[in-house]
Design a protein around this motif. Structure first.
Motif, PDB file in Angstrom:
ATOM      1  N   HIS A 122      40.304  93.155  11.367  1.00  0.00           N
ATOM      2  CA  HIS A 122      41.102  92.873  12.315  1.00  0.00           C
ATOM      3  C   HIS A 122      41.074  91.465  12.875  1.00  0.00           C
ATOM      4  O   HIS A 122      41.515  91.000  13.875  1.00  0.00           O
ATOM      5  CB  HIS A 122      40.791  93.699  13.844  1.00  0.00           C
ATOM      6  CG  HIS A 122      39.251  93.256  14.153  1.00  0.00           C
ATOM      7  ND1 HIS A 122      38.148  93.596  13.432  1.00  0.00           N
ATOM      8  CD2 HIS A 122      38.895  92.793  15.100  1.00  0.00           C
ATOM      9  CE1 HIS A 122      36.939  93.293  14.237  1.00  0.00           C
ATOM     10  NE2 HIS A 122      37.544  92.584  15.399  1.00  0.00           N
ATOM     11  N   GLY A 189      48.789  93.393  27.249  1.00  0.00           N
ATOM     12  CA  GLY A 189      49.083  93.241  25.795  1.00  0.00           C
ATOM     13  C   GLY A 189      47.733  92.796  24.993  1.00  0.00           C
ATOM     14  O   GLY A 189      47.836  92.990  23.746  1.00  0.00           O
ATOM     15  N   ARG A 191      45.167  94.444  24.793  1.00  0.00           N
ATOM     16  CA  ARG A 191      44.527  95.458  24.320  1.00  0.00           C
ATOM     17  C   ARG A 191      44.772  95.833  22.728  1.00  0.00           C
ATOM     18  O   ARG A 191      44.142  96.594  21.901  1.00  0.00           O
ATOM     19  CB  ARG A 191      44.788  96.765  25.004  1.00  0.00           C
ATOM     20  CG  ARG A 191      44.447  96.674  26.386  1.00  0.00           C
ATOM     21  CD  ARG A 191      44.717  98.177  27.081  1.00  0.00           C
ATOM     22  NE  ARG A 191      44.259  98.223  28.396  1.00  0.00           N
ATOM     23  CZ  ARG A 191      45.094  98.004  29.493  1.00  0.00           C
ATOM     24  NH1 ARG A 191      46.210  97.922  29.484  1.00  0.00           N
ATOM     25  NH2 ARG A 191      44.454  98.241  30.766  1.00  0.00           N
ATOM     26  N   THR A 192      45.964  94.974  22.263  1.00  0.00           N
ATOM     27  CA  THR A 192      46.105  94.907  20.943  1.00  0.00           C
ATOM     28  C   THR A 192      45.250  94.260  20.299  1.00  0.00           C
ATOM     29  O   THR A 192      44.939  94.748  18.944  1.00  0.00           O
ATOM     30  CB  THR A 192      47.597  94.476  20.682  1.00  0.00           C
ATOM     31  OG1 THR A 192      47.391  93.041  20.809  1.00  0.00           O
ATOM     32  CG2 THR A 192      48.783  95.042  21.021  1.00  0.00           C
ATOM     33  N   ARG A 195      42.405  97.244  19.835  1.00  0.00           N
ATOM     34  CA  ARG A 195      42.827  98.327  18.967  1.00  0.00           C
ATOM     35  C   ARG A 195      43.696  97.660  17.775  1.00  0.00           C
ATOM     36  O   ARG A 195      45.124  97.720  18.143  1.00  0.00           O
ATOM     37  CB  ARG A 195      43.369  99.511  19.783  1.00  0.00           C
ATOM     38  CG  ARG A 195      43.906 100.462  18.855  1.00  0.00           C
ATOM     39  CD  ARG A 195      44.044 101.928  19.392  1.00  0.00           C
ATOM     40  NE  ARG A 195      43.123 102.267  20.198  1.00  0.00           N
ATOM     41  CZ  ARG A 195      42.197 102.962  19.515  1.00  0.00           C
ATOM     42  NH1 ARG A 195      42.260 103.387  18.364  1.00  0.00           N
ATOM     43  NH2 ARG A 195      41.149 103.645  20.167  1.00  0.00           N
ATOM     44  N   LEU A 197      46.440  97.460  14.757  1.00  0.00           N
ATOM     45  CA  LEU A 197      47.341  98.202  14.149  1.00  0.00           C
ATOM     46  C   LEU A 197      46.702  99.010  12.955  1.00  0.00           C
ATOM     47  O   LEU A 197      46.004  98.194  12.216  1.00  0.00           O
ATOM     48  CB  LEU A 197      48.609  97.446  13.741  1.00  0.00           C
ATOM     49  CG  LEU A 197      49.363  97.156  14.851  1.00  0.00           C
ATOM     50  CD1 LEU A 197      50.709  96.357  14.496  1.00  0.00           C
ATOM     51  CD2 LEU A 197      49.911  98.000  15.921  1.00  0.00           C
TER      52      LEU A 197
END
Length: 201
Positions: A122, A189, A191-192, A195, A197
């Motif tokens: 990530h 936003g 929070r992306t 977590r 994709l």
């Protein structure tokens, strides 16, 4: 709400305090449980004896630990009180976050073995990090009352744009997009980043 049990001090920087997240909010948290040493398996010991109070916290869902191995941060979750130094196994649910938990587990194992841990799945690219920083600076400036052109002069000083050309200039559109992105991040936003994709097959 939002996936955390621990209150963070809004007046202190992220770098001045440890912020804990629930495993369901941050998929790179490694869930572990103790195991008995059976057979000839050489388990890597998970030594928690040197953790400070800020590195180990109790929550309604269990215990949360933050380990730093060779300069890399690892987050671990225990359903029950952890042993100071024991043998553990990792539990990986076959859910949408499996790839990220498995990668975090592999990096933890390599760190415990003293090996290079590599970049996480990530990890943000340098370009995206710079864009996020610019977006937050732009939205902060706009909140403080700065005009788009004033923001551009500070964030993009290499561009010298006349007042006449400004209304239709691409840089103006770029600054507006940065401001919108910054506000979107502030409103949830971000929070992306917690977590990522799911990876495509």
């Amino acid at each position: 709400m939002g996936g955390w049990f621990f209150a963070a001090d809004p007046d202190r920087s992220f770098f001045e305090q440890t912020v804990y997240w629930a495993p369901e909010a941050l998929p790179t948290i490694v869930p572990v449980r103790p195991t008995l040493l059976v057979g000839s398996h050489a388990y890597v010991r998970l030594d928690l004896s040197e953790l400070t109070e800020s590195g180990l916290q109790h929550a309604p869902d269990g215990w949360h630990a933050v380990l730093h191995l060779r300069g890399v941060e690892h987050r671990i979750w225990f359903k029950e009180a952890p042993l100071a130094a024991g043998a553990y196994v990792v539990e990986l649910p076959l859910d949408r976050d499996f790839d990220f938990r498995a990668d975090a587990s592999r990096r933890l194992w390599r760190g415990l073995k003293g090996r290079p841990q590599g970049a996480p799945l990530h990890a943000l690219s340098g370009h995206r990090r710079r864009r996020v920083a610019l977006a937050l600076r732009a939205s902060d400036a706009r909140t403080d009352g700065a005009t788009y052109r004033e923001i551009a002069k500070v964030l993009l000083p290499a561009h010298r744009i006349s007042a006449r050309a400004w209304p239709t200039h691409e840089v103006r559109n770029q600054i507006i997009r940065l401001v919108k992105t910054g506000f979107a991040l502030i409103k949830g936003g971000y929070r992306t980043f917690l977590r990522p994709l799911s990876r495509k097959k």
